[in-house]
Design an enzyme around this catalytic site. Sequence first.
Site, mmCIF file in Angstrom:
data_model
loop_
_atom_site.group_PDB
_atom_site.id
_atom_site.type_symbol
_atom_site.label_atom_id
_atom_site.label_comp_id
_atom_site.label_asym_id
_atom_site.label_seq_id
_atom_site.Cartn_x
_atom_site.Cartn_y
_atom_site.Cartn_z
ATOM 1 N N SER A 72 -2.885 6.752 6.004
ATOM 2 C CA SER A 72 -2.217 5.725 6.793
ATOM 3 C C SER A 72 -3.043 5.395 8.033
ATOM 4 C CB SER A 72 -0.823 6.197 7.219
ATOM 5 O OG SER A 72 -0.231 5.277 8.104
ATOM 6 N N SER A 81 0.899 3.708 2.260
ATOM 7 C CA SER A 81 0.902 4.400 3.550
ATOM 8 C C SER A 81 2.276 4.930 3.949
ATOM 9 C CB SER A 81 0.380 3.471 4.649
ATOM 10 O OG SER A 81 1.300 2.439 4.921
ATOM 11 N N SER A 109 0.845 -1.198 0.000
ATOM 12 C CA SER A 109 0.000 0.000 0.000
ATOM 13 C C SER A 109 0.880 1.247 0.000
ATOM 14 C CB SER A 109 -0.916 0.013 1.231
ATOM 15 O OG SER A 109 -0.161 0.281 2.414
ATOM 16 N N LYS A 154 5.593 0.812 9.488
ATOM 17 C CA LYS A 154 5.415 2.230 9.791
ATOM 18 C C LYS A 154 6.730 2.789 10.334
ATOM 19 C CE LYS A 154 0.942 1.835 8.987
ATOM 20 N NZ LYS A 154 0.323 2.388 7.763
#
Length: 305
Positions: free
Chosen positions: A253, A91, A89, A146
Site C-alpha cells: 500500500s 491495497s 488494487s 485508505k
Amino acid sequence: MATLFSHLLVLLTLATGLVWAFDHYLLRPKRLSQVAALEANGTVALDPDKRDELLREGPIAENCHAVFPVLAVVLVLRSFLYEPFQIPSGSMMPTLLVGDFILVEKFSYGIKDPVWRKTLMETGKPERGDIAVFKYPQDPSIDYIKRVIGLPGDTVVYSNKELYIKPACPSGQGCEPLRAVSRALVNRDEFYHSGVALQRHREQLSEVTHDILINPRQRDRVEYYYPQPGTQTGEFVVPEGQYFVLGDNRDNSTDGRFWGFVDESLLVGKAVFIWMSFEFDRNADSILPGWIPTGVRFDRIGGLE
C-alpha cells in the site's frame, strides 16, 4: 477519471437546463401567443393535434427537456449523497478486494460543491477506523481509498510492522502514552503475494475491529517514508486539519507513510457498502479479456467496517 466525470456531469446538466429554461420561459410564451392570435382571428381551425404541433418544442429543446431532470437527479445523488466507486488494487485487502464496487457516503465529511469542492455545510469529521475516499494529495485528479489511522494532533508510529498511536491531548493533562494497537493472528494461508503466505491479523483500532495483511518476508521500506521535520523515521505527528491514513494490506500500500497527510479539503466521503463484487480468476491461457468477470462474490455484498 471521477473528477472528469463530475465536471462533465455538471456541464451537461447546466447546458440541458439552460436550453430547457430558454425554451420554456422565452420561446414557449411566444408560441402560446401565436396560437392564441390564430384562435382569436378564427382564420385557422385548430384541432387538438394541430395545436399541439404548434406548441411543440424543437428537437433540441425536446431532448434537453427529457434529459435534464435525469441528469439533475444523478448530479444531486452523486455529488451530495452517494457515489459508486470500483476498487482497482489490493491495497485495502482483505477488507476490500479487486472487483468490489462500493458506495461512498458523500455527506459524511461535509457537503461540498461538485466543481470547486468548497465546503457548503459541515456535517462531520473522519473518525479513527473510517474507510475514507479522498483525492490523492500528490495528484488530486486521482481518488484514493485508505483507512483513517491518525486524527489531528495524534502521534502515529509505524515500526517493524507494528502500529503505535498516541491520541491528541490538547489540555496537556491526563494524556495517554504511545501505545501499540492490539492485534491477533487470524491465519497465514488465505492470501498470497508472489508465492509468500500473508499473515492475516485482526486489529482493534479504537471502536473499530478490522483485518489487515502482513507480509513477513518483506521489510519495511523506511528509506521511502515521508520525512516530517522534527520527527524520527516512521513517526508522524498529524497536523491540524489533516489526517494520517494506511492501507489494510500494510506491505502492499502506497499510503501516508510515503507521502504524508490528507488535508480535510481533499476528503470525498466514507465508504459504507459493497453493492457488487466480481471475481476475475482465470487461467493464463484463457482467451477472454482480463476485464471480463468470471463470477460474482455474493457473500461480499453488505456493509463495511
